[in-house]
Design a protein around this motif. Sequence first.
Motif, PDB file in Angstrom:
ATOM      1  N   TYR A 151       0.831  -1.200   0.000  1.00 55.97           N
ATOM      2  CA  TYR A 151       0.000   0.000   0.000  1.00 55.97           C
ATOM      3  C   TYR A 151       0.873   1.261   0.000  1.00 55.97           C
ATOM      4  CZ  TYR A 151      -3.978  -3.016   1.057  1.00 55.97           C
ATOM      5  OH  TYR A 151      -4.951  -3.976   1.003  1.00 55.97           O
ATOM      6  N   TYR A 206       2.113   1.656  -3.525  1.00 56.69           N
ATOM      7  CA  TYR A 206       1.010   2.153  -4.358  1.00 56.69           C
ATOM      8  C   TYR A 206       0.778   3.639  -4.109  1.00 56.69           C
ATOM      9  CZ  TYR A 206      -3.812   3.006  -5.808  1.00 56.69           C
ATOM     10  OH  TYR A 206      -4.934   3.545  -6.375  1.00 56.69           O
ATOM     11  N   PHE A 207       0.848   4.071  -2.837  1.00 53.58           N
ATOM     12  CA  PHE A 207       0.638   5.474  -2.501  1.00 53.58           C
ATOM     13  C   PHE A 207       1.732   6.350  -3.112  1.00 53.58           C
ATOM     14  CE2 PHE A 207       1.626   9.054   0.337  1.00 53.58           C
ATOM     15  CZ  PHE A 207       0.408   9.743   0.303  1.00 53.58           C
ATOM     16  N   GLN A 238       1.137   6.630  -6.800  1.00 54.85           N
ATOM     17  CA  GLN A 238      -0.008   7.505  -7.027  1.00 54.85           C
ATOM     18  C   GLN A 238       0.367   8.971  -6.799  1.00 54.85           C
ATOM     19  OE1 GLN A 238      -3.286   7.266  -4.175  1.00 54.85           O
ATOM     20  NE2 GLN A 238      -4.741   7.113  -5.876  1.00 54.85           N
ATOM     21  N   LYS A 239       1.231   9.216  -5.815  1.00 56.80           N
ATOM     22  CA  LYS A 239       1.658  10.580  -5.513  1.00 56.80           C
ATOM     23  C   LYS A 239       2.514  11.151  -6.641  1.00 56.80           C
ATOM     24  CE  LYS A 239       1.239  13.581  -2.125  1.00 56.80           C
ATOM     25  NZ  LYS A 239      -0.077  14.018  -1.623  1.00 56.80           N
ATOM     26  N   ILE A 276       2.442  10.202  -9.807  1.00 52.67           N
ATOM     27  CA  ILE A 276       1.589  10.425 -10.979  1.00 52.67           C
ATOM     28  C   ILE A 276       0.776  11.701 -10.822  1.00 52.67           C
ATOM     29  CG2 ILE A 276      -0.370   9.498 -12.274  1.00 52.67           C
ATOM     30  CD1 ILE A 276       0.679   6.711 -11.685  1.00 52.67           C
ATOM     31  N   SER A 277       0.330  11.983  -9.589  1.00 55.35           N
ATOM     32  CA  SER A 277      -0.482  13.176  -9.360  1.00 55.35           C
ATOM     33  C   SER A 277       0.310  14.462  -9.588  1.00 55.35           C
ATOM     34  CB  SER A 277      -1.054  13.153  -7.933  1.00 55.35           C
ATOM     35  OG  SER A 277      -0.016  13.294  -6.960  1.00 55.35           O
ATOM     36  N   ASN A 331      -4.024  15.675 -10.532  1.00 50.78           N
ATOM     37  CA  ASN A 331      -5.134  15.140  -9.737  1.00 50.78           C
ATOM     38  C   ASN A 331      -4.819  15.221  -8.245  1.00 50.78           C
ATOM     39  OD1 ASN A 331      -6.607  14.513 -12.012  1.00 50.78           O
ATOM     40  ND2 ASN A 331      -5.822  12.413 -12.135  1.00 50.78           N
ATOM     41  N   SER A 334      -4.527  13.997  -4.546  1.00 53.67           N
ATOM     42  CA  SER A 334      -4.280  12.714  -3.898  1.00 53.67           C
ATOM     43  C   SER A 334      -4.292  12.899  -2.378  1.00 53.67           C
ATOM     44  CB  SER A 334      -2.940  12.119  -4.335  1.00 53.67           C
ATOM     45  OG  SER A 334      -1.877  12.977  -3.962  1.00 53.67           O
ATOM     46  N   SER A 384      -6.359   0.802   1.989  1.00 56.56           N
ATOM     47  CA  SER A 384      -6.619   1.452   0.701  1.00 56.56           C
ATOM     48  C   SER A 384      -8.095   1.354   0.346  1.00 56.56           C
ATOM     49  CB  SER A 384      -5.782   0.793  -0.403  1.00 56.56           C
ATOM     50  OG  SER A 384      -6.137   1.302  -1.673  1.00 56.56           O
TER      51      SER A 384
END
Length: 280
Positions: A68, A71-72, A75-76, A78-79, A84, A86, A201
Amino acid sequence: MDAQNIINSLNTVSEKLFKSIEGEVYEHIDKLINITPKIFKEQPLKNIFFQDKVNSLIIIANSLILFYIIYFVIQKIISLYNGNKSQGVYIFIIKLVIVSCLVTCSYNICEQIINLNSLFTNCIDGFVEEVTGKEPSFENLKESILSIDELVKSDTLSLDGIIKGVISFGSISILINFAIRYVTIIFSIIISPFAFASLSSELTVGIFRTWIKTLFVLLISQVVIKFVILIPLLYKDINSFTYKIILVGSVYIIYKINTFTKEIFLKITSDIPKVNIFNS
């Protein structure tokens, strides 16, 4: 003559089945219905639920939190490029700390849930015993059934014989169902660390919701059964045809108790919007 021999054979088989159920099945059903904290001190859970040793399943569940975190982080990153919004870092860390504590204490949490349900069941037992003078158990239900002379001595092909057959085969089916319930509760307890880990998540939080709903339905069904058994125990005219129908209906409801309980409790909803305290 051949037809009479067949009928006599059916009566013999029916009588042996009824006596077998009378002697063993009802007693085992009572043991399977009431789930108490003692389940943690019996096999197989006593080999998993350690008090002074490190539990491997909890370690594995805690290690899943690393995925997780990865993944976070992805995601961070990509943001930063797509703009986007997050989840905040501090909120995510707080959530992970809470989830880690839940995972570590998962078996203790399950034990307390079962303990509360057991105490609630004892309260219902006290209420039923006060009203009927009998404990709501299959053993007492058996005594009521055996007190019906027409049912015990009935011919297999008569209406009373058919009712006796339904009760006999229904009791066996109930035993099988509650054996499945017992194993499912044990399985739910074993995987509880992974269920709590899924709270890390939004992608996997549905696993926890399904797990807690399943465990709730399985545990609360033993309370519902007490009220179902209360109905025939309250009936006084045990030699009436209505009482025999009530017995058949009660056996069927207990056989379908998981579906019956799920339809009652899992339809509880609220129009209040759900708030996630971990959203930034």
